[in-house]
Design a protein around this motif. Structure first.
Motif, PDB file in Angstrom:
ATOM      1  N   VAL A 105      37.386  63.408 -14.007  1.00 24.01           N
ATOM      2  CA  VAL A 105      35.949  63.442 -14.267  1.00 24.01           C
ATOM      3  C   VAL A 105      35.446  63.933 -12.846  1.00 24.01           C
ATOM      4  O   VAL A 105      34.737  64.772 -12.877  1.00 24.01           O
ATOM      5  CB  VAL A 105      35.254  62.479 -14.912  1.00 24.01           C
TER       6      VAL A 105
ATOM      7  N   LEU B 191      33.930  67.681 -12.143  1.00 31.91           N
ATOM      8  CA  LEU B 191      32.285  67.920 -11.489  1.00 31.91           C
ATOM      9  C   LEU B 191      32.140  68.022 -10.033  1.00 31.91           C
ATOM     10  O   LEU B 191      31.439  67.863  -9.205  1.00 31.91           O
ATOM     11  CB  LEU B 191      31.762  66.636 -11.925  1.00 31.91           C
TER      12      LEU B 191
ATOM     13  N   LEU C  60      36.241  54.805 -10.638  1.00 27.31           N
ATOM     14  CA  LEU C  60      36.528  56.364 -11.001  1.00 27.31           C
ATOM     15  C   LEU C  60      35.308  57.231 -10.761  1.00 27.31           C
ATOM     16  O   LEU C  60      35.899  58.351 -10.638  1.00 27.31           O
ATOM     17  CB  LEU C  60      36.758  56.154 -12.560  1.00 27.31           C
ATOM     18  N   PHE C  61      34.436  56.835 -10.965  1.00 26.81           N
ATOM     19  CA  PHE C  61      33.230  57.682 -10.888  1.00 26.81           C
ATOM     20  C   PHE C  61      32.491  58.175  -9.516  1.00 26.81           C
ATOM     21  O   PHE C  61      31.754  58.650  -9.160  1.00 26.81           O
ATOM     22  CB  PHE C  61      31.925  57.349 -11.942  1.00 26.81           C
TER      23      PHE C  61
ATOM     24  N   ARG D  31      25.512  62.111  -5.237  1.00 23.11           N
ATOM     25  CA  ARG D  31      24.653  63.286  -5.556  1.00 23.11           C
ATOM     26  C   ARG D  31      24.964  63.950  -6.605  1.00 23.11           C
ATOM     27  O   ARG D  31      24.675  65.032  -6.730  1.00 23.11           O
ATOM     28  CB  ARG D  31      24.563  63.825  -4.099  1.00 23.11           C
TER      29      ARG D  31
ATOM     30  N   HIS E  39      24.872  64.359 -10.646  1.00 20.50           N
ATOM     31  CA  HIS E  39      24.107  63.721 -11.539  1.00 20.50           C
ATOM     32  C   HIS E  39      24.873  62.754 -12.631  1.00 20.50           C
ATOM     33  O   HIS E  39      24.491  61.604 -12.882  1.00 20.50           O
ATOM     34  CB  HIS E  39      23.736  64.808 -12.207  1.00 20.50           C
ATOM     35  N   LEU E  40      25.993  63.406 -12.986  1.00 14.98           N
ATOM     36  CA  LEU E  40      26.656  62.653 -14.344  1.00 14.98           C
ATOM     37  C   LEU E  40      27.464  61.595 -13.529  1.00 14.98           C
ATOM     38  O   LEU E  40      27.707  60.504 -14.218  1.00 14.98           O
ATOM     39  CB  LEU E  40      27.518  63.483 -15.051  1.00 14.98           C
TER      40      LEU E  40
ATOM     41  N   ARG F  62      25.051  58.545 -12.797  1.00 12.59           N
ATOM     42  CA  ARG F  62      24.498  58.090 -14.021  1.00 12.59           C
ATOM     43  C   ARG F  62      25.672  57.092 -14.542  1.00 12.59           C
ATOM     44  O   ARG F  62      25.236  55.979 -15.056  1.00 12.59           O
ATOM     45  CB  ARG F  62      24.166  59.195 -15.103  1.00 12.59           C
ATOM     46  N   GLU F  63      26.843  57.541 -14.541  1.00 17.07           N
ATOM     47  CA  GLU F  63      27.992  56.647 -14.993  1.00 17.07           C
ATOM     48  C   GLU F  63      27.979  55.437 -14.237  1.00 17.07           C
ATOM     49  O   GLU F  63      28.247  54.455 -14.978  1.00 17.07           O
ATOM     50  CB  GLU F  63      29.133  57.464 -14.827  1.00 17.07           C
ATOM     51  N   ARG F  64      27.864  55.156 -12.988  1.00 13.15           N
ATOM     52  CA  ARG F  64      28.015  54.041 -12.184  1.00 13.15           C
ATOM     53  C   ARG F  64      26.672  54.152 -11.419  1.00 13.15           C
ATOM     54  O   ARG F  64      26.959  54.095 -10.118  1.00 13.15           O
ATOM     55  CB  ARG F  64      29.213  54.080 -11.777  1.00 13.15           C
ATOM     56  N   PRO F  65      25.383  53.776 -11.917  1.00 16.59           N
ATOM     57  CA  PRO F  65      24.227  53.795 -10.851  1.00 16.59           C
ATOM     58  C   PRO F  65      24.100  52.759  -9.928  1.00 16.59           C
ATOM     59  O   PRO F  65      23.510  52.882  -8.809  1.00 16.59           O
ATOM     60  CB  PRO F  65      23.044  53.861 -11.808  1.00 16.59           C
TER      61      PRO F  65
END
Lengths: 675, 296, 337
Positions: free
Chosen positions: A44, A48, A569-570, A580, A582-583, A586-589
């Motif tokens: 992912v 991105l 992972l994110f 920075r 976005h996705l 959001r996945e791990r804020p």
């Protein structure tokens, strides 16, 4: 719309990706189907990978500290000021009062020039980078055992394995393309053994999961050897023909009986037997490991124990076999190769070796220092003590990624001069006297060397924002300000110089690097590169077994739990880029501390409760997450988050050989924030 | 500009009603560019909830402030932070357009940081709204929990302003603590309009003299007669109240539930709010129990 | 309006035609990028038409992975907005599967409240489709009814006959191009048309031989019967299936810049857990397995209900990119066994 084939900026897998560029802006990324690692797939972060490139936070102009304020200045002013301050400090306190931290995110060309800047311009071997915190034990351990600290085989080789032992690697999250390859091998019939105290997705998918206590890797690895020897599964021909020191190892292994191993590690003898049988009986077996193995005060011992296992079973030098230290950054291998290390020039030529030094002095046209420099963590200590007074940090954020954050703050604040080059403002640029805005991976040409020693081309897809410049230019400008010749028209010319002084890169030129790149050693222009190391012989002749004992692990009643750290992972590292995106953000804020439900019940903590985690070095407030992924007695915090920096808690207990800090096992205690 | 209500009135609105799936169409359906509305008033409803009154900046956008149904929502922007769905808390029968914002994330924090005179972006109204047409001539039971009460206030005031068209009207509302109750100054006006109002809280303090417990305990006390109902609140509360109402003889298709989902577009494209085959933004946010009973 | 006569264009003339067209339009065509075909602005390089359908679908020229919805500029507390007009483009070499994907998206982005940026690009883009004479290995367009032959939705349709291409017009714009650039075309003879039919029948047979093929009914049964928990356990959450699917169109919206800046729209993925999570933390689809199930249900149940077309065009891209060995093609294949 333009499409540009390049290499992903995140982990060491070195995936090929295609950047989609519309009107001078990167609008997307997709996997490169012909690339040997990604083969049309990405994780992912890779999909991105381009998202942060045009973020409005990007650093766009050079900045210079004027009191509390940072003022915009021209490049010339920023660079001249930097050169002047560094020169003044050198005159007052000698060259070893200066140091450079280079970046595993930079290209080979950038790392080479920054190492050259330290040695040829500043006159010190004080140059290091984040590899100190990840694979210094591999460079040290595999270096003395096999003669090379790098991954022996390409990732693809695992597809031919019959058994794969993964240890200290949260592969599905940290090296997803390696994980995908391993799972593909498993689907083809390979047995997957995962040793990890946490029940990660990799452990969940394994055929055999060993869950040792933190810090007991030498014990269970020796225990596997004990069983493999006992069952006659060693490769005697290989041991006789290609290694030395086995008899001492055999004596050692005899003492690590399954029962003894269980007492130390908590691994049931039955599980260890299954793992030993699967690994020992496999015609071709490989060992994959990462930070969970190396980031210990016994990091080098852990690596040596794994090397023993691989050598005793003859699993070196063939397709499907090998030892795979997974490198965390896309170019941490390259940064090491380029000599961004205090004891090596490029290609691991020792600075203490007079012949190597004479060669480099001739090439660079200057005298070079003979004494080894300080390692990254040692630099921080020296800075706090005033022995290092001026530093250049390029693309690193030690404020988040280094152990014992309190000490790092004290160290960086003690400096008389700090220049930081980065793409975004970070916790480290906030302490800088000069901030240099540089190009991201999408804005520069050069090469990255992946975890599998694959040297690959990075291509410029768009122009850097504002006045930001590629670091090759920045380093060359600084070199010239120290009267070192650095007239490079392009990164290709830097690679030309690299190949002329680096035997393992001798045949590498940008022109030769197609979609598959070239794996080093590649000594000459007609050499096809070397995908599998140690096929006929080892660089040190015979490989060596080393007797490594399990360290005694003292208990501390004040800090009854053990903290282990890692990455999600994110996110990547200090989150400069992924937070920075976005996705991904959001996945791990936010950060959480993972606690086993049984421990949590004893502490009166539920998922979502704010807790205080304390260690001998610091404390932090963080939200609890209850999960059986961590065993009782162990807690886990990802270290990406500046709001809850895990390294506030970690200590600088170093591995004596490789100087890596023991980030993976810190004694801590936990209480409710409101209680 | 003064809004000319003579041209709309409740009857005109009811002209849209009757049909359950009707919706007031968004003002500029084709564009993702919001129009600008000025914050003209801010009321503090609770420690973390503000009621913002809005007025469109441009005259040609004025109709947005009146052309909507109870139960519809707006996509509200704070430029630089983003856009999120916020239900309309006012009734189209009254000035001004109001939204009730509870602090949840970055964007709601941004909206709440607005001061009088600041500009917010607005798109909408979106969604179907409560089927006020079909509620006419019926008993109406309105049950809310927590912040879900904001959208129900729109319906309550709408009914209060056209009270004779509805039979018995009962409102039950529960919040966590007395301080979390919204619109406390309006309960009297509803009772004056012959609306039965029951309020309850979970946790009390020294000043509270009212009910304690679940909304269902109010239902037991007030014993509303079967008819139409409108529900909005936490999923647990919705499930419990719906079961209770079914036990009282309410029909599944007459239990109208307002749902909340993550949303990015409001027009059925971004797919964030999908719930099985439904888009909460365009097929909802109001669903009857016979449609979503097994999905909530 | 469809041209009843077919024309023929040689390989050389095709290049000349594209050169002429690129004088007024941005011509997008498959070219080699990193040794594989990818759709990009054509600047006279060799066309990569023999390769398999590029991994990144040309649908991205209608629904970009990232786009500026509008720019906002603040002046004393008030905002002004600006948008970019859509580009005039010609997409050359779009395959039937991607063409049908556009039709599905038309049914979603064109329906009810139409999506202006999409509609604008749809209107300003000319599509020159290419019938699929050599379908890729993981393709199953035939069973989804999306190929290997294009049925409508194009301005011009080409079929590779080896020595050149058979050209048919499918819209007034297509007819206009044929007329305006007539000197590059010659009349096709009956043999050419027979050859086209023979090649496409052959392509269809090739796919049948590779079978057995999943069919939508079987897939629906498989969705009901699948062990989604296990599928979720294997999913590595790369989102690749949804990023690469030509029908997937989920997006997120974000602002960048204060006080002036851009409202961006970027591709999103329902495979990610943050996709449906609300700010309260509540998540209607918390498990990876549930999210995968939703992905299939959307393609094989919900989208057909809404548009009358399947949400899957059988291009096989999701299987090519799957990291987790939860490979879609094997799911489809199992659905037939």
């Amino acid at each position: 719309m333009e499409k540009i084939a390049t290499i992903c900026v995140y982990c060491g897998c070195g995936c090929g990706l295609v950047l989609h560029v519309e009107d001078g802006r990167v609008v997307g990324a997709s996997p490169s189907p012909a690339h040997p690692v990604s083969r049309g797939r990405l994780c992912v972060k890779g999909w991105l990978a381009a998202d942060f490139v045009h973020h409005p936070d990007r650093l766009k102009t050079p900045l210079v500290r004027r009191g509390e304020r940072m003022a915009r200045v021209s490049w010339d002013e920023a660079l001249s000021l930097s050169a002047r301050r560094l020169r003044e400090i050198r005159e007052e306190s000698g060259p070893d009062s200066l140091a450079i931290l280079t970046s595993a995110k930079g290209t080979n060309e950038e790392n080479y020039l920054l190492a050259k800047l330290a040695r040829a311009a500043l006159g010190t071997n004080n140059v290091d980078h984040v590899a100190r915190l990840c694979h210094a034990p591999s460079v040290a351990g595999l270096g003395i055992a096999l003669g090379s600290g790098a991954m022996t085989n390409p990732i693809r080789s695992l597809l031919s394995s019959d058994a794969i032992l993964v240890t200290g690697s949260n592969t599905t999250e940290q090296h997803p393309l390696v994980a995908a390859t391993i799972l593909e091998a498993q689907a083809r019939g390979a047995t997957l053994i995962v040793a990890d105290p946490r029940r990660t997705q990799m452990a969940e998918l394994a055929d055999i999961h060993l869950a040792p206590r933190l810090g007991t890797d030498v014990a269970w690895t020796n225990g596997m050897l004990n069983l493999i020897i006992g069952r006659g599964l060693i490769d005697e021909d290989f041991i006789n023909e290609r290694t030395e020191g086995f008899s001492a190892l055999k004596e050692l292994a005899l003492r690590y009986t399954p029962a003894a191993v269980e007492r130390i590690t908590g691994i049931p003898p039955g599980d260890l037997e299954k793992a030993a049988a699967a690994f020992g009986e496999a015609p071709r077996a490989g060992v994959v490991y990462a930070m969970g193995t190396t980031q210990h005060s016994s990091g080098t011992d852990n690596v040596l124990a794994l090397a023993n296992l691989v050598l005793a079973t003859g699993n070196v030098g063939r397709d499907g076999t090998g030892i795979y230290p997974l490198r965390g950054h896309q170019n941490v291998q390259g940064a090491c190769d380029m000599g961004a290390l205090p004891i090596f020039y490029s290609g691991y030529q020792k600075v203490e070796d007079p012949a190597a030094r004479r060669k480099m002095e001739a090439a660079w046209g200057t005298d070079l220092p003979a004494t080894p420099g300080l390692t990254a963590v040692e630099m921080m200590e020296a800075a706090e003590e005033g022995r290092i007074r001026g530093m250049i940090i390029s693309g690193e954020n030690p404020m988040i990624s280094y152990p014992d954050r309190g000490q790092v703050i004290r160290a960086l604040r003690s400096l008389d001069f700090l220049a930081v080059a980065d793409i975004f403002p970070t916790e480290t640029t906030a302490l800088a006297d000069v901030v240099l805005p540089v190009a991201s991976f999408a804005e520069k040409d050069g090469t990255f060397t992946s975890t599998e020693r694959r040297i690959q081309r990075v291509r410029r897809a768009v122009t850097p924002p504002g006045e930001a410049r590629p670091e090759v230019e920045v380093a060359a400008e600084l070199l010239r300000r120290f009267s070192v010749t650095a007239d490079y028209a392009s990164p290709e010319e830097v690679m030309g110089e690299i190949s002329s002084v680096t035997p393992s890169y001798g045949g590498v030129s940008s022109r030769r690097l197609g979609i598959s790149g070239l794996s080093w050693p590649c000594p000459s222009p007609d050499h096809p590169g070397t995908e599998i190391l140690h096929q006929g012989s080892f660089p040190i002749g015979r490989a060596r077994f080393y007797v490594v004992e399990q360290q005694h692990l003292p208990e501390d009643l004040d800090y009854p739990l053990f903290l282990t750290t890692g990455r999600s992972l994110f996110h990547f590292h200090t989150g400069t880029m992924t937070r920075r995106t976005h996705l991904l953000d959001r996945e791990r804020p936010k950060a959480t501390v993972d606690i086993n439900p049984a421990d949590a019940a004893a502490l009166g903590v539920r998922s979502g409760t704010m807790v205080v985690v304390e260690s001998a070095t610091g404390s932090l407030e963080i939200e609890a997450r209850l999960t059986a992924e961590v065993p009782m007695g162990t807690v886990y915090i990802p270290f990406h988050f500046a709001e809850a920096p895990a390294n506030q808690l970690t200590t600088r207990t170093l591995d004596p050989t490789s100087k890596i800090p023991g980030l993976k096992r810190t004694p801590v205690r936990i209480r409710r924030a409101d209680g | 500009m003064k809004i000319d209500r003579s041209k709309m009135g409740t009857d005109t609105l009811d002209g849209f009603g009757g049909d359950r799936i009707v919706r007031a169409a968004p003002a500029k359906p084709e564009s993702y560019i919001p129009f600008q509305a000025e914050v003209v008033d801010i009321d503090v409803e609770s420690s973390n909830t503000y009621l913002l009154s809005l007025r469109p900046m441009n005259e040609e956008d004025e109709h947005v402030a009146i052309n909507y149904f109870p139960g519809q929502f707006l996509m509200v922007s704070v430029f630089g932070l983003g856009e999120c769905p916020i239900s309309i808390a006012s009734s189209p029968t009254r000035d001004p357009l109001q939204i009730c914002v509870r602090e949840a994330g970055k964007i709601t924090q941004g909206i709440m940081a607005a001061r009088i005179g600041d500009v917010l972006g607005i798109r909408g109204p979106f969604g179907n709204g409560f089927p006020v047409g079909s509620m006419r001539g019926e008993n109406v039971l309105i049950a809310g929990g927590g912040s879900g009460f904001a959208t129900l206030r729109s319906l309550i005031n709408y009914i209060a302003d056209d009270r004779e068209k509805f039979k018995e009207v009962t409102v039950v509302y529960g919040a966590r603590t007395p301080q979390d109750l919204y619109f406390t100054t309006e309960y009297g006006s509803w009772q004056a309009a012959e609306i039965e109002v029951g309020i309850t809280v979970d946790m009390i303090d020294a000043t509270w003299k009212g009910n304690v417990g679940l909304v269902t305990s109010l239902l037991a006390d007030l014993d509303p007669a079967p008819g139409a109902s409108a529900l909005c609140g936490p999923p647990m509360m919705i499930r419990v109240v719906a079961k209770d109402l079914l036990g009282r003889g309410f029909l599944e298709e007459d239990i109208h539930i307002s749902l909340e989902r993550h949303m990015k577009c409001g027009v059925g494209k971004c797919e964030h709010c999908t719930m099985g085959r439904y888009h909460v933004c365009t097929d909802g946010p109001i669903f009857s129990y016979d449609v979503v009973g097994d999905l909530i | 309006m469809t041209s009843t006569t077919a024309l023929f264009i040689s390989r050389e003339d095709l290049i000349h035609l594209l050169e002429e067209l690129s004088g007024t339009l941005e011509v997008v065509a498959p070219v080699l990028v990193g040794d594989e075909a990818a759709f990009a602005t054509w600047r006279g390089e060799a066309l990569a038409l023999d390769d398999k359908n590029p991994l990144a679908s040309p649908v991205e020229f209608f629904l970009p992975k990232k786009e500026v919805l509008f720019r906002y500029v603040q002046y004393s507390g008030r905002y002004t907005f600006s948008e970019d007009p859509p580009k005039a483009r010609l997409i050359f070499g779009m395959r039937p599967c991607d063409l049908l994907a556009l039709k599905v998206i038309d049914g979603i982005f064109g329906a009810d409240l139409s999506d202006l940026p999409y509609a604008g690009r749809r209107r300003s883009t000319i599509i020159v489709a290419l019938n699929c004479t050599s379908p890729g290995e993981g393709c199953f367009c035939r069973s989804m009814g999306s190929g290997p032959v294009a049925e409508g939705g194009y301005d011009l349709l080409l079929t590779d006959l080896g020595r050149g291409y058979l050209v048919e017009a499918g819209s007034p714009a297509g007819v206009y191009i044929l007329r305006a650039h007539h000197r590059h075309f010659e009349e096709a003879d009956i043999e050419d048309i027979k050859e086209k039919e023979r090649l496409l029948a052959l392509a269809g047979e090739k796919m049948i031989k590779r079978g057995p093929f999943p069919n939508p009914e079987k897939i629906r049964e498989a969705i009901d019967g699948a062990d989604w928990e296990e599928a979720g356990r294997r999913c590595l959450a790369c989102g690749g299936c949804s990023f690469v699917c030509p029908v997937c169109h989920c997006f997120s919206v974000l602002d960048q810049g204060v006080p002036d800046g851009e409202r961006l729209r970027c591709r999103d993925s329902c495979i990610l857990s943050g996709f449906s999570r609300m700010t309260s933390g509540a998540n209607p689809r918390p498990d990876p397995g549930e999210r995968l199930r939703h992905w299939y249900l959307d393609k094989f149940v919900y989208i057909p209900e809404k548009t009358g077309l399947f949400g899957c065009v059988g291009c096989g891209r999701c299987s090519r990119v799957c990291l987790g060995e939860a490979d879609r093609w094997s799911f489809f294949r199992e659905a037939t066994e």
